[in-house]
Scaffold this motif. Structure first.
Motif, PDB file in Angstrom:
ATOM      1  N   PRO A   1      -5.304   1.277  -8.530  1.00  0.00           N
ATOM      2  CA  PRO A   1      -5.982   1.049  -7.245  1.00  0.00           C
ATOM      3  C   PRO A   1      -7.390   0.496  -7.445  1.00  0.00           C
ATOM      4  O   PRO A   1      -8.227   1.108  -8.110  1.00  0.00           O
ATOM      5  CB  PRO A   1      -5.998   2.448  -6.611  1.00  0.00           C
TER       6      PRO A   1
ATOM      7  N   SER B   1      -4.109  -0.822  -3.055  1.00  0.00           N
ATOM      8  CA  SER B   1      -4.074   0.619  -2.852  1.00  0.00           C
ATOM      9  C   SER B   1      -2.928   1.261  -3.609  1.00  0.00           C
ATOM     10  O   SER B   1      -1.954   0.586  -3.952  1.00  0.00           O
ATOM     11  CB  SER B   1      -3.942   0.942  -1.348  1.00  0.00           C
ATOM     12  N   ARG B   2      -3.035   2.551  -3.845  1.00  0.00           N
ATOM     13  CA  ARG B   2      -1.908   3.294  -4.400  1.00  0.00           C
ATOM     14  C   ARG B   2      -0.727   3.138  -3.457  1.00  0.00           C
ATOM     15  O   ARG B   2      -0.852   3.318  -2.258  1.00  0.00           O
ATOM     16  CB  ARG B   2      -2.266   4.769  -4.555  1.00  0.00           C
ATOM     17  N   ASN B   3       0.445   2.778  -4.018  1.00  0.00           N
ATOM     18  CA  ASN B   3       1.594   2.534  -3.155  1.00  0.00           C
ATOM     19  C   ASN B   3       2.107   3.840  -2.572  1.00  0.00           C
ATOM     20  O   ASN B   3       2.426   4.767  -3.302  1.00  0.00           O
ATOM     21  CB  ASN B   3       2.718   1.896  -3.958  1.00  0.00           C
TER      22      ASN B   3
ATOM     23  N   GLY C   1       0.751  -1.195   0.000  1.00  0.00           N
ATOM     24  CA  GLY C   1       0.000   0.000   0.000  1.00  0.00           C
ATOM     25  C   GLY C   1       0.795   1.266   0.000  1.00  0.00           C
ATOM     26  O   GLY C   1       1.683   1.345   0.764  1.00  0.00           O
ATOM     27  N   CYS C   2      -0.144   0.579  -0.917  1.00  0.00           N
ATOM     28  CA  CYS C   2      -0.396   1.888  -0.792  1.00  0.00           C
ATOM     29  C   CYS C   2      -0.381   3.200  -1.001  1.00  0.00           C
ATOM     30  O   CYS C   2      -0.409   3.607   0.143  1.00  0.00           O
ATOM     31  CB  CYS C   2      -0.286   2.193   0.370  1.00  0.00           C
TER      32      CYS C   2
ATOM     33  N   THR D   1      -7.988  -5.617  -1.718  1.00  0.00           N
ATOM     34  CA  THR D   1      -7.836  -4.209  -2.080  1.00  0.00           C
ATOM     35  C   THR D   1      -6.405  -3.911  -2.423  1.00  0.00           C
ATOM     36  O   THR D   1      -5.492  -4.174  -1.632  1.00  0.00           O
ATOM     37  CB  THR D   1      -8.301  -3.285  -0.945  1.00  0.00           C
TER      38      THR D   1
ATOM     39  N   GLY E   1      -0.672   0.466  -7.600  1.00  0.00           N
ATOM     40  CA  GLY E   1      -0.249  -0.382  -6.493  1.00  0.00           C
ATOM     41  C   GLY E   1       0.336  -1.668  -7.046  1.00  0.00           C
ATOM     42  O   GLY E   1       0.386  -1.882  -8.259  1.00  0.00           O
TER      43      GLY E   1
ATOM     44  N   THR F   1     -10.489  -2.410  -5.711  1.00  0.00           N
ATOM     45  CA  THR F   1     -10.982  -3.395  -4.751  1.00  0.00           C
ATOM     46  C   THR F   1     -11.661  -4.513  -5.522  1.00  0.00           C
ATOM     47  O   THR F   1     -12.637  -4.290  -6.237  1.00  0.00           O
ATOM     48  CB  THR F   1     -11.966  -2.766  -3.754  1.00  0.00           C
TER      49      THR F   1
END
Length: 265
Positions: A233, A263-265, A13-14, A261, A158, A235
Motif C-alpha cells: 500500500p 490501497s490494501r485490497n 482497493g483495497c 494511491t 494491493g 501513495t
C-alpha cells in the motif's frame, strides 16, 4: 514503430511473548483450513474472483516462532482450501500466544516474540496471463486463540495493472518506479492482529523499483494485454514511471505525474 500503445492504470482497493522456553512443535496440525478474506483476494484471478492454486504453500507459526511449511492439498469451497504439513519432523521454536501464517511460504520468513513477521518482498515478479505471477501476492492470517486450525487470510498488498496494446511487439519486461522514490521491495515487517487489517512496512534500504519479468515475451495485439503488479500500500504523490522493454531490446517509457494511491485490497 509502435503505432498504438496505451497504458491504463487500475488500482484495486483495497502479543505478547508467552514463555521463554523452547519447545518442539511436532504437534503442529497435520492439516489446516485456509480461507481467503471475502473470497476475493488471490491466488489467481478468474472472472474477478481469486482462488487458491495447487502449487501454493504457506508458512505456519503454530503458537511458536518455528516456521512450518504447508502445501495445498485440496479445494474446500470458493476461496478456501485445505493445506497439509509438508514434513512431520520436529522443529524448535519459542512459544507464542497465537497461530500466525503467511502466504507465500519462504524458509527465510521469521517471526518475533511479539508476533511481527519479517518477509523479503521480491524486486522481480513473474508475469501470468490475466493474473499476477506465482507467489507475488502476500497474505497473512492470525488466530483469535492458540487453538489454531482455521486461518482467515487477509491481503497485505494491493494491485496495479497496466494494459498495453499495439500493432506489433513482444513485451519482455516492465519496470515500475515511483517519481518520489517510494520504496517498493526489500525486507519488510508485517504486523498481524486478529480482526484488524494487517500492516506492512519496508526498510529504509528497500528497492525503489519493481520489474515484471515476462519470460519469453507477451505478444501485443489490438486487444489489450493486462500486466499485474502487486504493490505494498503506497501513495505515489508525484505519479509513476514505467519502462517497457521489448524482445528486440527497444524500450518504451511512459510517465504520469498524477498522484496514485494503491490501497490494501
Amino acid at each position: 514503430r509502435y503505432t498504438t500503445l496505451l497504458a491504463l492504470i487500475f488500482v484495486v482497493g483495497c502479543t505478547k511473548f508467552a514463555q521463554s522456553d523452547v519447545e518442539m512443535v511436532s504437534s503442529a496440525p497435520q492439516t489446516l483450513y485456509a480461507e481467503i478474506e471475502q473470497s476475493d483476494v488471490r491466488m489467481f484471478v478468474e472472472q474477478s474472483k481469486l482462488f487458491w492454486h495447487t502449487d501454493d504453500q504457506i508458512s505456519l507459526f503454530p503458537a511458536t516462532t518455528a516456521n512450518v511449511q504447508y502445501q495445498y492439498k485440496e479445494k474446500n469451497d470458493v476461496g478456501s482450501a485445505i493445506f497439509e504439513k509438508v514434513s512431520s519432523s520436529e522443529v524448535e521454536g519459542q512459544t507464542l500466544e497465537l497461530y500466525y501464517s503467511l502466504y507465500p511460504y519462504s524458509a527465510q520468513t521469521t517471526i518475533s516474540n511479539q508476533g511481527v513477521i519479517t518477509y523479503s518482498l521480491p524486486e522481480v515478479q513473474s508475469y501470468a496471463a490475466d493474473s499476477f505471477g506465482a507467489d507475488a501476492n502476500v497474505m497473512v492470517a492470525v488466530t483469535e486463540s492458540a487453538s489454531g486450525g482455521h486461518l482467515n487470510f487477509k491481503n497485505v498488498v494491493g494491485y496495479l495493472t497496466i494494459n498495453l496494446y499495439g500493432k506489433e511487439g513482444s513485451v519482455k519486461s516492465i519496470t515500475l518506479k515511483g517519481n518520489n522514490r517510494e520504496k517498493l521491495a526489500g525486507e519488510a515487517t508485517i504486523t498481524a492482529t486478529y480482526g484488524v487489517e494487517p500492516v506492512m512496512e519496508l526498510s529504509d534500504n528497500g528497492s525503489e523499483s519493481l520489474t515484471l519479468d515476462c519470460g519469453e515475451g507477451v505478444q501485443l495485439t489490438d486487444e489489450p494485454a493486462v500486466f499485474y503488479f502487486t504493490i505494498i500500500p503506497t501513495t505515489f504523490n508525484k505519479g509513476i514511471s514505467v519502462t517497457i522493454t521489448f524482445d528486440d531490446d527497444s524500450i518504451f517509457p511512459k510517465r504520469t505525474s498524477n498522484s496514485i494511491t494503491v490501497s490494501r485490497n
